[in-house]
Design a protein around this motif. Structure first.
Motif, PDB file in Angstrom:
ATOM      1  N   LEU A  53       0.825  -1.211   0.000  1.00  0.00           N
ATOM      2  CA  LEU A  53       0.000   0.000   0.000  1.00  0.00           C
ATOM      3  C   LEU A  53       0.858   1.259   0.000  1.00  0.00           C
ATOM      4  N   TYR A  54       1.922   1.256   0.792  1.00  0.00           N
ATOM      5  CA  TYR A  54       2.810   2.414   0.856  1.00  0.00           C
ATOM      6  C   TYR A  54       3.490   2.647  -0.496  1.00  0.00           C
ATOM      7  N   SER A  55       3.908   1.565  -1.151  1.00  0.00           N
ATOM      8  CA  SER A  55       4.523   1.690  -2.475  1.00  0.00           C
ATOM      9  C   SER A  55       3.555   2.349  -3.448  1.00  0.00           C
ATOM     10  N   GLY A  56       2.293   1.953  -3.366  1.00  0.00           N
ATOM     11  CA  GLY A  56       1.286   2.553  -4.234  1.00  0.00           C
ATOM     12  C   GLY A  56       1.115   4.038  -3.973  1.00  0.00           C
ATOM     13  N   ARG A  57       1.053   4.403  -2.688  1.00  0.00           N
ATOM     14  CA  ARG A  57       0.935   5.834  -2.351  1.00  0.00           C
ATOM     15  C   ARG A  57       2.158   6.608  -2.827  1.00  0.00           C
ATOM     16  N   LEU A  58       3.331   6.019  -2.629  1.00  0.00           N
ATOM     17  CA  LEU A  58       4.570   6.670  -3.036  1.00  0.00           C
ATOM     18  C   LEU A  58       4.629   6.855  -4.555  1.00  0.00           C
ATOM     19  N   LEU A  59       4.224   5.826  -5.291  1.00  0.00           N
ATOM     20  CA  LEU A  59       4.214   5.921  -6.750  1.00  0.00           C
ATOM     21  C   LEU A  59       3.196   6.946  -7.239  1.00  0.00           C
ATOM     22  N   ARG A  60       2.000   6.937  -6.640  1.00  0.00           N
ATOM     23  CA  ARG A  60       0.988   7.923  -7.041  1.00  0.00           C
ATOM     24  C   ARG A  60       1.458   9.340  -6.738  1.00  0.00           C
TER      25      ARG A  60
END
Length: 190
Positions: A53-60
């Motif tokens: 989830l954190y990776s997704g937030r970071l990428l977005r």
């Protein structure tokens, strides 16, 4: 001749895909009947899924602003962003799908990546058997057994890094055989 080779190639993947969907459907049904998701053990629940989830937030955030944070305490795995995300996040190309992990669908996307990794395990073994000249039936059987082995299925669903190693391993063997074969041709010809 060419059409027959193409048909045989797709026969490998077709049989494997059909059997994979049957067996994985049983595994998904087993989890659904017991009211469990694939995110149920300590590492997946407290480490892998939150990192996803954190990776997704970071990428977005990166795609929206063009900037990337390198220091953050919110992930709960230390202050440095790159160290924990190298092994659990960006070190795995399938985790780039986390950019689409928002809301309630995030858990389903994470579970989809686990199933995709399982599928890739069999594809890797299928390619290895194909390279070794094995028959369609033996190759498909080897791929299904490799995918749903006691190593890949239970351990891989708990620690997806095991699945990464399992689908990369046959591909490494294919390349290793090519390197060794090329080296022997060079030595024999020289």
């Amino acid at each position: 001749m060419q059409a027959e080779i193409k048909r045989e190639k797709w026969l490998f993947f077709g049989w494997y895909s059909g059997l994979f969907f049957v067996f994985s459907g049983v595994a998904i049904l087993f989890h659904a009947v017991n009211g469990r998701s694939f995110v149920y053990n300590v590492d997946a629940h407290l480490q892998d899924y939150p990192v996803f989830l954190y990776s997704g937030r970071l990428l977005r955030h990166f795609f929206a602003t063009g900037s990337l944070r390198f220091y953050d305490f919110s992930i709960g795995l230390g202050h440095d962003v790159i160290s924990p995300l190298n092994f659990n996040g960006f070190g795995d190309p399938l985790n780039l799908l986390s950019v689409f992990a928002v809301g309630r669908g995030a858990l389903y996307l994470y579970e989809f990546t686990l199933i995709l990794r399982l599928y890739l395990c069999g594809i890797g073994m299928l390619l290895f058997c194909r390279k070794r000249g094995k028959s369609v039936h033996m190759s498909v059987l080897a791929a299904v057994l490799y995918t749903f082995s006691a190593f890949a299925l239970p351990n891989g669903l708990q620690f997806y890094q095991i699945l990464n190693a399992a689908y990369i391993f046959p591909l490494l063997l294919i390349q290793l055989e090519e390197v060794i074969g090329h080296d022997e041709k060079v030595r024999g010809g020289g």
